[in-house]
Design a protein around this motif. Sequence first.
Motif, short mmCIF file in Angstrom:
data_model
loop_
_atom_site.label_atom_id
_atom_site.label_comp_id
_atom_site.label_asym_id
_atom_site.label_seq_id
_atom_site.Cartn_x
_atom_site.Cartn_y
_atom_site.Cartn_z
N MET A 1 0.42 -1.33 0.03
CA MET A 1 -0.29 -0.31 -0.16
C MET A 1 0.83 1.18 0.36
SD MET A 1 -2.98 0.87 2.44
CE MET A 1 -4.70 2.29 2.02
N PRO A 2 0.39 2.33 -1.39
CA PRO A 2 1.49 3.11 -0.61
C PRO A 2 1.14 4.56 0.44
CG PRO A 2 -0.37 3.40 -2.37
CD PRO A 2 -0.28 2.16 -2.36
N GLN A 3 2.86 4.59 1.23
CA GLN A 3 2.24 5.56 1.42
C GLN A 3 0.74 7.16 1.29
OE1 GLN A 3 3.95 6.44 4.69
NE2 GLN A 3 4.82 4.25 4.44
N PRO A 4 0.83 7.68 2.42
CA PRO A 4 -1.02 8.76 1.99
C PRO A 4 -0.40 9.77 1.44
CG PRO A 4 -0.28 8.13 4.65
CD PRO A 4 0.03 7.03 3.95
N LYS A 5 -0.47 10.97 1.48
CA LYS A 5 -0.89 12.06 1.27
C LYS A 5 -1.65 13.02 1.93
CE LYS A 5 -0.88 10.43 -4.89
NZ LYS A 5 -1.32 11.47 -5.19
N TYR A 6 -1.30 13.54 2.97
CA TYR A 6 -1.29 14.53 3.40
C TYR A 6 -1.80 16.08 2.57
CZ TYR A 6 1.14 11.77 7.26
OH TYR A 6 1.39 10.63 7.74
N VAL A 7 -2.58 16.50 3.80
CA VAL A 7 -3.59 17.33 3.56
C VAL A 7 -3.30 18.53 4.92
CG1 VAL A 7 -6.06 18.19 2.38
CG2 VAL A 7 -4.96 16.07 1.78
N THR A 8 -2.99 19.79 4.50
CA THR A 8 -2.95 20.51 5.11
C THR A 8 -4.06 21.84 5.53
OG1 THR A 8 -1.54 21.66 4.66
CG2 THR A 8 -1.09 20.00 5.87
N ASP A 9 -5.05 21.45 4.00
CA ASP A 9 -5.58 22.81 3.67
C ASP A 9 -7.40 22.08 3.38
OD1 ASP A 9 -7.65 25.02 2.57
OD2 ASP A 9 -5.91 25.00 0.74
N ILE A 10 -8.27 22.75 4.46
CA ILE A 10 -9.37 22.27 4.22
C ILE A 10 -9.79 22.60 3.46
CG2 ILE A 10 -10.38 24.55 5.45
CD1 ILE A 10 -11.09 20.97 6.92
N ASP A 11 -9.61 23.46 2.23
CA ASP A 11 -10.38 22.73 1.42
C ASP A 11 -9.97 21.64 0.32
OD1 ASP A 11 -11.51 26.14 1.17
OD2 ASP A 11 -9.97 26.98 0.68
N LYS A 12 -8.82 21.31 0.68
CA LYS A 12 -8.58 20.07 -0.39
C LYS A 12 -9.74 18.93 0.08
CE LYS A 12 -5.80 22.56 -2.94
NZ LYS A 12 -4.18 22.17 -2.35
N VAL A 13 -10.23 19.07 0.76
CA VAL A 13 -10.95 17.92 1.95
C VAL A 13 -12.83 18.25 1.41
CG1 VAL A 13 -12.46 16.88 3.24
CG2 VAL A 13 -10.00 17.92 4.49
N THR A 14 -12.64 17.01 -0.20
CA THR A 14 -13.93 17.92 -1.51
C THR A 14 -14.66 16.92 -0.72
OG1 THR A 14 -12.69 16.31 -2.15
CG2 THR A 14 -12.58 18.61 -2.39
N GLN A 15 -14.54 16.09 0.32
CA GLN A 15 -15.77 15.16 0.79
C GLN A 15 -16.65 16.19 1.33
OE1 GLN A 15 -12.33 14.54 1.25
NE2 GLN A 15 -11.72 12.66 0.97
N LEU A 16 -16.16 17.68 2.07
CA LEU A 16 -17.41 18.57 2.92
C LEU A 16 -17.32 19.62 1.55
CD1 LEU A 16 -14.62 19.46 5.97
CD2 LEU A 16 -16.72 17.92 5.45
N PRO A 17 -18.70 19.74 1.64
CA PRO A 17 -19.31 20.53 0.50
C PRO A 17 -18.27 21.92 1.36
CG PRO A 17 -21.21 19.88 2.66
CD PRO A 17 -20.12 19.13 3.13
N GLU A 18 -19.04 22.64 0.19
CA GLU A 18 -17.63 24.04 -0.37
C GLU A 18 -17.98 25.28 1.18
OE1 GLU A 18 -16.81 27.34 -3.03
OE2 GLU A 18 -18.25 25.41 -3.60
N THR A 19 -19.59 24.91 1.08
CA THR A 19 -20.19 25.98 2.43
C THR A 19 -19.17 25.57 3.09
OG1 THR A 19 -22.03 24.09 2.56
CG2 THR A 19 -22.30 26.26 0.79
N GLU A 20 -19.09 24.18 3.76
CA GLU A 20 -18.60 24.02 5.21
C GLU A 20 -17.38 23.86 5.40
OE1 GLU A 20 -18.87 19.92 8.57
OE2 GLU A 20 -19.82 19.76 6.42
N ARG A 21 -16.34 23.56 3.93
CA ARG A 21 -14.77 24.70 4.38
C ARG A 21 -15.23 25.93 4.25
NH1 ARG A 21 -15.62 20.72 -0.54
NH2 ARG A 21 -14.63 22.79 -2.06
N LYS A 22 -15.72 26.45 3.94
CA LYS A 22 -15.59 27.82 4.09
C LYS A 22 -15.47 27.67 5.39
CE LYS A 22 -16.41 29.64 -0.34
NZ LYS A 22 -17.62 30.40 -1.04
N ARG A 23 -16.88 27.68 6.09
CA ARG A 23 -16.98 27.87 7.64
C ARG A 23 -16.30 27.63 8.16
NH1 ARG A 23 -20.42 24.50 10.56
NH2 ARG A 23 -20.73 23.29 9.59
N LEU A 24 -15.22 26.23 7.82
CA LEU A 24 -14.23 25.66 9.23
C LEU A 24 -12.39 26.86 8.95
CD1 LEU A 24 -14.97 21.95 8.87
CD2 LEU A 24 -15.57 23.67 10.75
N LYS A 25 -13.18 27.62 7.70
CA LYS A 25 -11.44 27.95 7.50
C LYS A 25 -11.30 28.66 8.44
CE LYS A 25 -8.22 28.50 4.13
NZ LYS A 25 -7.82 27.36 3.82
#
Length: 391
Positions: A1-25
């Motif tokens: 299994m490959p090493q996972p990719k890291y995410v440090t920007d909540i905007d890149k968590v596309t499973q979340l609706p855009e409105t929620e990403r903005k709210r959590l920013k």
Amino acid sequence: MPQPKYVTDIDKVTQLPETERKRLKQITEKFVFRVNDYYLNLIDWKDPNDPIRKLVIPNTGELKEYGRWDASDEDTNYVVPGCQHKYSSTALLIVSEVCGAYCRYCFRKRLFRNDVQEAMSDVNPGLSYIAEHPEINNVLLTGGDSLILATPKLRKILQRLRDIPHVKIIRLGSKLPVFNPMRIYEDELLLETIREFSTPDHRIYVMAHINHPREITEEAKRGFQELHDAGAIVVNQTPVLRGINDDAEVLGELLDKLSWAGVTPYYFFINRPVAGNSEFVLSLKEAYQLVEEAKAKTSGLGKRVRLSMSHTSGKIEILAIENGKAFLKYHQSREGNYGKFMMLDCPDDAAWFDDLPGNEQFWTPPRKKSQDIVSVNTLPDVPQQRTRRDA
């Protein structure tokens, strides 16, 4: 299994609706965000109350007025930069300010501020201090996450510690066994290093942080097995948290699955009153009752776990809470009061030792051992804008 990719920007968590990403920013501007795609794939995105989601996805409650950045006054335990010495036989080396992902309840979220530097890339002052203090027989590498360090750097630290005769036990504080198990079982150099430095007389312990039974995947179990085969002893500690594991069935299942995988249940912790943690708070009474109900559902192996508070004055074990009284004792003590028994009134909403009337008779506020460390509790509430830091 490959090493996972890291995410440090909540905007890149596309499973979340855009409105929620903005709210959590705005939350990620105060409390840093980091996760990886392996762990994100454990989330049931159809369930807004999914416990894995709550572990790593910000919540608006983080901006409520609550707690202190350093709720256990760890700044008073530093003897030299990067090294804490609170209990006689144990020293902590703060070796990393990075984790595999950032738990939203993190008790040391202060380390991830730009204006705080407690983790040291140069561990020589800490190693020298440990070498000069023969009462220290075990050392915990923590942070942050000790296994986020590059293996060659980790190996150098382990070698230096093994060159100190009185250091018998080395502990590695880590959530990577469940955040990124591949980091363990795909790194043969890491496993070789553990095999070299974990011997029958001088063990390495991995202090895992597993909060929920769903984190114990096939990949995680493979990582546990590789650590066992390399000679490490794996134990687990987790706080009891509202919305994540505040269910006796869940906690009982966690105790069972840990025992089945050969991972010793070590501590259940009370949530520390750290800034941003208001959503996770349970009263002492609630936490005690949950733990006792969970222990009733597991074997004697699972029942080894202790419920405690990592208070400024020491680790305080909760023996019982009955009829409005808290029955406690010092499991570890900064002032040497090991085993001291305490009985205090326990209001139903008490959630920390300081909430118990009369607690102040059993401890005194500590004095700093080193003036080189600035208490984060004296800094502005909102840290500087943070740039990305990787391992």
